[in-house]
Design an enzyme around this catalytic site. Structure first.
Site, PDB file in Angstrom:
ATOM      1  CG  LEU A  17      -1.888  -1.153   1.417  1.00  0.00           C
ATOM      2  CD1 LEU A  17      -2.676  -0.957   2.711  1.00  0.00           C
ATOM      3  CD2 LEU A  17      -2.825  -1.288   0.237  1.00  0.00           C
ATOM      4  CG  ASP A  36       9.243   0.065   4.758  1.00  0.00           C
ATOM      5  OD1 ASP A  36       9.314  -0.707   5.743  1.00  0.00           O
ATOM      6  OD2 ASP A  36       8.404  -0.074   3.844  1.00  0.00           O
ATOM      7  CB  VAL A  57       6.802   3.863  12.619  1.00  0.00           C
ATOM      8  CG1 VAL A  57       6.943   4.202  11.143  1.00  0.00           C
ATOM      9  CG2 VAL A  57       6.269   2.449  12.818  1.00  0.00           C
ATOM     10  CE1 TYR A 157      -3.185  -5.800  10.763  1.00  0.00           C
ATOM     11  CE2 TYR A 157      -5.419  -6.563  10.356  1.00  0.00           C
ATOM     12  CZ  TYR A 157      -4.312  -5.847   9.964  1.00  0.00           C
ATOM     13  OH  TYR A 157      -4.324  -5.168   8.767  1.00  0.00           O
ATOM     14  CB  THR A 192      -0.152  -6.406   0.181  1.00  0.00           C
ATOM     15  OG1 THR A 192      -0.497  -7.371   1.189  1.00  0.00           O
ATOM     16  CG2 THR A 192      -1.230  -5.331   0.101  1.00  0.00           C
TER      17      THR A 192
END
Length: 251
Positions: A17, A36, A57, A157, A192
């Site tokens: 994405l 990333d 992140v 998740y 993906t």
């Protein structure tokens, strides 16, 4: 929101994405910084207008450095949070209780990581000059339909993505005074790299469960929706499902 002569940040920008979104923003004239992990950056594509920045992140200092780098080239106007992980484990499985460290890691990456980027980037965006309508920028987070229809094995998740959904409106309200919009996209099943290891038969089975169009979503369609959100100045504080009307079964 105009993209020419502006900067944009896309997390998870080296694949899936994020890569599709980074390319779409660059094609519209933004100077894009794709954040990333180092291994993903090394293996990522080379796209004109996209600068790849190795960033975890979950590390505030790395995020601050990346935001500063992006803000140094042009006014930072757009941030799209695509970085995330999706391991599967049952709360009680054959090997015992869900690994609590794994649960914490999923929350740390998907929810806290997104919040860290949102908050640090919002600070930078707030310091830019607004346009004639008082706008300074837009931040788009990524949830999932698992936030609403979590399946067996998706406790961690779904928790993390449910947190993203819950963050959307208060973040939009918090940042309204600075002319910053906050939106969330909740994708369904997207073609993906995470699906690259499964068989064609399994993918076909997933696609068959989607009411219409009866196929998996494409990363480019997520990017198209992100661009539409950027362009549509009255979209704010909302979660948009991109799922072909799919509602996930328990398993």
């Amino acid at each position: 929101m105009q993209l020419d002569n502006t900067a944009a940040i896309v997390t998870g920008g080296a694949s899936g994405l994020g890569a599709a979104t980074a390319k779409a923003l660059a094609d519209k004239g933004a100077a894009v910084y794709a954040l990333d992990l180092p291994a993903a950056v090394q293996a990522g594509p080379s796209v004109p207008g996209v600068t790849y920045v190795a960033t975890d992140v979950t590390d505030e200092e790395q995020v601050r450095a990346a935001v500063a780098q992006a803000s140094s080239s042009a006014p930072l106007r757009v941030v799209v949070n695509c970085a995330g992980i999706g391991p599967s484990a049952r709360i009680l499985g054959k090997k015992g209780v869900h690994d609590l460290g794994l649960y914490a890691k999923v929350i740390q990456v998907n929810l806290i990581g997104s919040f860290t980027v949102l908050a640090v980037a919002a600070e930078a965006i707030s310091q830019t000059e607004p346009d004639e309508h008082g706008q300074r920028g837009v931040i788009i987070n990524t949830a999932s339909i698992a936030a609403f229809d979590g399946q067996v094995g998706q406790a961690a998740y779904s928790s993390s993505k449910g947190g993203i959904v819950g963050l959307t409106l208060p973040a939009a309200r918090d940042l309204a005074q600075y002319g910053i919009r906050v939106m969330t996209i909740a994708p369904g099943i997207v073609e993906t790299p995470m699906l690259a290891t499964v068989s064609d038969e399994f993918r076909a089975g997933l696609a068959a469960g989607v009411p219409f169009p009866q196929r998996l979503a494409r990363p480019e369609e997520y990017a198209q929706l992100a661009l539409a959100i950027v362009d549509h100045d009255y979209l704010n504080g909302e979660v948009i499902r991109m799922d072909g009307a799919l509602r996930m079964a328990p398993r």
